[in-house]
Scaffold this motif. Structure first.
Motif, PDB file in Angstrom:
ATOM      1  N   GLY A 189     -67.516 -64.462  27.740  1.00 38.47           N
ATOM      2  CA  GLY A 189     -67.856 -65.795  28.164  1.00 38.47           C
ATOM      3  C   GLY A 189     -68.517 -66.557  27.041  1.00 38.47           C
ATOM      4  O   GLY A 189     -68.362 -67.757  26.927  1.00 38.47           O
ATOM      5  N   ALA A 190     -69.275 -65.875  26.215  1.00 38.70           N
ATOM      6  CA  ALA A 190     -69.948 -66.549  25.120  1.00 38.70           C
ATOM      7  C   ALA A 190     -68.960 -66.868  24.012  1.00 38.70           C
ATOM      8  O   ALA A 190     -69.133 -67.832  23.285  1.00 38.70           O
ATOM      9  CB  ALA A 190     -71.076 -65.672  24.571  1.00 38.70           C
ATOM     10  N   GLY A 191     -67.906 -66.056  23.861  1.00 38.65           N
ATOM     11  CA  GLY A 191     -66.948 -66.269  22.798  1.00 38.65           C
ATOM     12  C   GLY A 191     -67.515 -65.939  21.428  1.00 38.65           C
ATOM     13  O   GLY A 191     -66.940 -66.286  20.406  1.00 38.65           O
ATOM     14  N   LEU A 192     -68.661 -65.267  21.413  1.00 35.61           N
ATOM     15  CA  LEU A 192     -69.325 -64.950  20.154  1.00 35.61           C
ATOM     16  C   LEU A 192     -68.458 -64.056  19.267  1.00 35.61           C
ATOM     17  O   LEU A 192     -68.423 -64.231  18.056  1.00 35.61           O
ATOM     18  CB  LEU A 192     -70.679 -64.288  20.431  1.00 35.61           C
ATOM     19  N   GLY A 193     -67.734 -63.121  19.863  1.00 35.31           N
ATOM     20  CA  GLY A 193     -66.853 -62.249  19.091  1.00 35.31           C
ATOM     21  C   GLY A 193     -65.762 -63.040  18.393  1.00 35.31           C
ATOM     22  O   GLY A 193     -65.419 -62.763  17.242  1.00 35.31           O
ATOM     23  N   LEU A 194     -65.230 -64.056  19.067  1.00 35.50           N
ATOM     24  CA  LEU A 194     -64.198 -64.898  18.464  1.00 35.50           C
ATOM     25  C   LEU A 194     -64.770 -65.701  17.301  1.00 35.50           C
ATOM     26  O   LEU A 194     -64.132 -65.836  16.259  1.00 35.50           O
ATOM     27  CB  LEU A 194     -63.594 -65.834  19.517  1.00 35.50           C
ATOM     28  N   VAL A 195     -65.982 -66.220  17.481  1.00 32.81           N
ATOM     29  CA  VAL A 195     -66.645 -66.949  16.397  1.00 32.81           C
ATOM     30  C   VAL A 195     -66.842 -66.013  15.212  1.00 32.81           C
ATOM     31  O   VAL A 195     -66.587 -66.379  14.059  1.00 32.81           O
ATOM     32  CB  VAL A 195     -68.008 -67.521  16.855  1.00 32.81           C
TER      33      VAL A 195
ATOM     34  N   LYS B 293     -57.628 -70.456  24.885  1.00 31.71           N
ATOM     35  CA  LYS B 293     -57.048 -71.623  24.210  1.00 31.71           C
ATOM     36  C   LYS B 293     -58.140 -72.617  23.835  1.00 31.71           C
ATOM     37  O   LYS B 293     -58.192 -73.102  22.703  1.00 31.71           O
ATOM     38  CB  LYS B 293     -56.036 -72.338  25.132  1.00 31.71           C
ATOM     39  N   THR B 294     -58.999 -72.918  24.807  1.00 24.14           N
ATOM     40  CA  THR B 294     -60.077 -73.879  24.570  1.00 24.14           C
ATOM     41  C   THR B 294     -61.029 -73.384  23.501  1.00 24.14           C
ATOM     42  O   THR B 294     -61.362 -74.104  22.555  1.00 24.14           O
ATOM     43  CB  THR B 294     -60.842 -74.135  25.887  1.00 24.14           C
ATOM     44  N   LYS B 295     -61.468 -72.142  23.630  1.00 22.93           N
ATOM     45  CA  LYS B 295     -62.454 -71.577  22.704  1.00 22.93           C
ATOM     46  C   LYS B 295     -61.885 -71.459  21.288  1.00 22.93           C
ATOM     47  O   LYS B 295     -62.532 -71.857  20.322  1.00 22.93           O
ATOM     48  CB  LYS B 295     -62.901 -70.201  23.222  1.00 22.93           C
ATOM     49  N   LEU B 296     -60.679 -70.921  21.155  1.00 17.58           N
ATOM     50  CA  LEU B 296     -60.090 -70.748  19.828  1.00 17.58           C
ATOM     51  C   LEU B 296     -59.755 -72.091  19.171  1.00 17.58           C
ATOM     52  O   LEU B 296     -59.935 -72.247  17.962  1.00 17.58           O
ATOM     53  CB  LEU B 296     -58.855 -69.857  19.899  1.00 17.58           C
ATOM     54  N   SER B 297     -59.295 -73.055  19.959  1.00 17.78           N
ATOM     55  CA  SER B 297     -59.021 -74.390  19.404  1.00 17.78           C
ATOM     56  C   SER B 297     -60.310 -75.009  18.888  1.00 17.78           C
ATOM     57  O   SER B 297     -60.342 -75.599  17.795  1.00 17.78           O
ATOM     58  CB  SER B 297     -58.384 -75.298  20.458  1.00 17.78           C
ATOM     59  N   GLU B 298     -61.375 -74.859  19.647  1.00 19.91           N
ATOM     60  CA  GLU B 298     -62.687 -75.378  19.228  1.00 19.91           C
ATOM     61  C   GLU B 298     -63.175 -74.666  17.961  1.00 19.91           C
ATOM     62  O   GLU B 298     -63.599 -75.303  16.997  1.00 19.91           O
ATOM     63  CB  GLU B 298     -63.699 -75.170  20.362  1.00 19.91           C
TER      64      GLU B 298
ATOM     65  N   ARG C 287     -65.445 -66.467  11.479  1.00 22.68           N
ATOM     66  CA  ARG C 287     -66.499 -66.558  10.462  1.00 22.68           C
ATOM     67  C   ARG C 287     -66.290 -65.512   9.369  1.00 22.68           C
ATOM     68  O   ARG C 287     -66.363 -65.809   8.186  1.00 22.68           O
ATOM     69  CB  ARG C 287     -67.851 -66.351  11.166  1.00 22.68           C
ATOM     70  N   ARG C 288     -65.995 -64.288   9.761  1.00 24.41           N
ATOM     71  CA  ARG C 288     -65.804 -63.212   8.784  1.00 24.41           C
ATOM     72  C   ARG C 288     -64.512 -63.364   7.981  1.00 24.41           C
ATOM     73  O   ARG C 288     -64.474 -63.064   6.801  1.00 24.41           O
ATOM     74  CB  ARG C 288     -65.808 -61.852   9.482  1.00 24.41           C
ATOM     75  N   SER C 289     -63.456 -63.795   8.654  1.00 22.38           N
ATOM     76  CA  SER C 289     -62.164 -63.887   7.961  1.00 22.38           C
ATOM     77  C   SER C 289     -62.108 -65.072   7.004  1.00 22.38           C
ATOM     78  O   SER C 289     -61.317 -65.068   6.062  1.00 22.38           O
ATOM     79  CB  SER C 289     -61.019 -63.983   8.966  1.00 22.38           C
ATOM     80  N   LYS C 290     -62.923 -66.090   7.292  1.00 27.91           N
ATOM     81  CA  LYS C 290     -62.931 -67.331   6.500  1.00 27.91           C
ATOM     82  C   LYS C 290     -61.589 -68.072   6.569  1.00 27.91           C
ATOM     83  O   LYS C 290     -61.265 -68.876   5.700  1.00 27.91           O
ATOM     84  CB  LYS C 290     -63.339 -67.070   5.054  1.00 27.91           C
ATOM     85  N   HIS C 291     -60.803 -67.772   7.585  1.00 29.47           N
ATOM     86  CA  HIS C 291     -59.533 -68.461   7.836  1.00 29.47           C
ATOM     87  C   HIS C 291     -59.457 -68.816   9.322  1.00 29.47           C
ATOM     88  O   HIS C 291     -59.975 -68.094  10.167  1.00 29.47           O
ATOM     89  CB  HIS C 291     -58.332 -67.551   7.519  1.00 29.47           C
ATOM     90  N   ARG C 292     -58.772 -69.873   9.605  1.00 31.32           N
ATOM     91  CA  ARG C 292     -58.502 -70.187  11.008  1.00 31.32           C
ATOM     92  C   ARG C 292     -57.540 -69.124  11.545  1.00 31.32           C
ATOM     93  O   ARG C 292     -56.720 -68.606  10.805  1.00 31.32           O
ATOM     94  CB  ARG C 292     -57.875 -71.566  11.131  1.00 31.32           C
ATOM     95  N   VAL C 293     -57.665 -68.833  12.823  1.00 34.97           N
ATOM     96  CA  VAL C 293     -56.785 -67.835  13.419  1.00 34.97           C
ATOM     97  C   VAL C 293     -55.568 -68.528  14.021  1.00 34.97           C
ATOM     98  O   VAL C 293     -55.632 -69.681  14.431  1.00 34.97           O
ATOM     99  CB  VAL C 293     -57.507 -66.985  14.498  1.00 34.97           C
TER     100      VAL C 293
END
Length: 190
Positions: free
Chosen positions: A132-138, A100-105, A142-148
């Motif tokens: 833990g890095a959340g790099l995959g979520l970023v 929740k925290t990572k995706l909201s950010e 980044r690739r989709s160019k849309h918020r999830v």
């Protein structure tokens, strides 16, 4: 209502590296058959890789004796001007809070800031080896160019009786954890 021809891929059930390879191959073949541009196919492929790897990582956190938590779902849908990738899998309360925290950010960042964040994370000399890095979520955003879009639904609490593969038999969760169904939806422009 979804028409069958709009569903590129649908999977609900066991997930391991062999199943992931099969799902990726099936998706690529279907997108190629539909004459989807190579750049869009590559973007969908890379997002699917991240989603499926994350899902596989999350389900490994659970006891194998609880079959329902080992049955994630994935669906890829073709819309008029985009594709929708939806995933769902169980996570612990702690993992849900992190997500929740990572995706909201991540959802608040501009494309430029996402790119900077991604590059900075790659430049760090040490990255966590396990989530833990959340790099995959970023990378997904980044690739989709849309918020999830994402949500969590409390489904299972300790002591709940759970149906397993055999409907006449049930499993009982022994631990004191609440599990949430984590739904993630990503839009990819065509």
């Amino acid at each position: 209502m979804l028409k069958d021809e709009n569903i590129i891929l649908s999977h609900n059930g066991a997930l391991d590296s062999e199943v992931i390879d099969l799902l990726l191959d099936l998706t690529d073949k279907k997108l190629t058959k539909l004459k989807i541009r190579r750049g869009v196919r590559k973007k969908i492929f890379n997002i699917l890789v991240e989603c499926l790897q994350n899902t596989l990582h999350y389900i490994k956190e659970f006891d194998e004796d609880i079959p329902i938590v080992h049955s994630p779902f994935l669906i890829v849908i073709k819309k008029e001007n985009s594709f929708i990738i939806s995933t769902g899998n169980f996570v612990t309360e702690d993992r849900a809070e992190f997500l929740k925290t990572k995706l909201s950010e991540i959802n608040t960042l501009s494309q430029e800031d996402l790119q900077k964040h991604y590059i900075q994370a790659l430049d760090k000399k040490t990255l966590p080896t396990e989530g833990g890095a959340g790099l995959g979520l970023v990378d997904i955003v980044r690739r989709s160019k849309h918020r999830v879009l994402f949500d969590f639904q409390e489904i299972i609490t300790s002591g709940d009786r759970l149906p397993n593969d055999n409907t006449s038999d049930v499993g009982v969760m022994e631990d004191k954890e609440t599990y949430l169904l984590f739904n993630l939806q990503i839009e990819v422009a065509r």
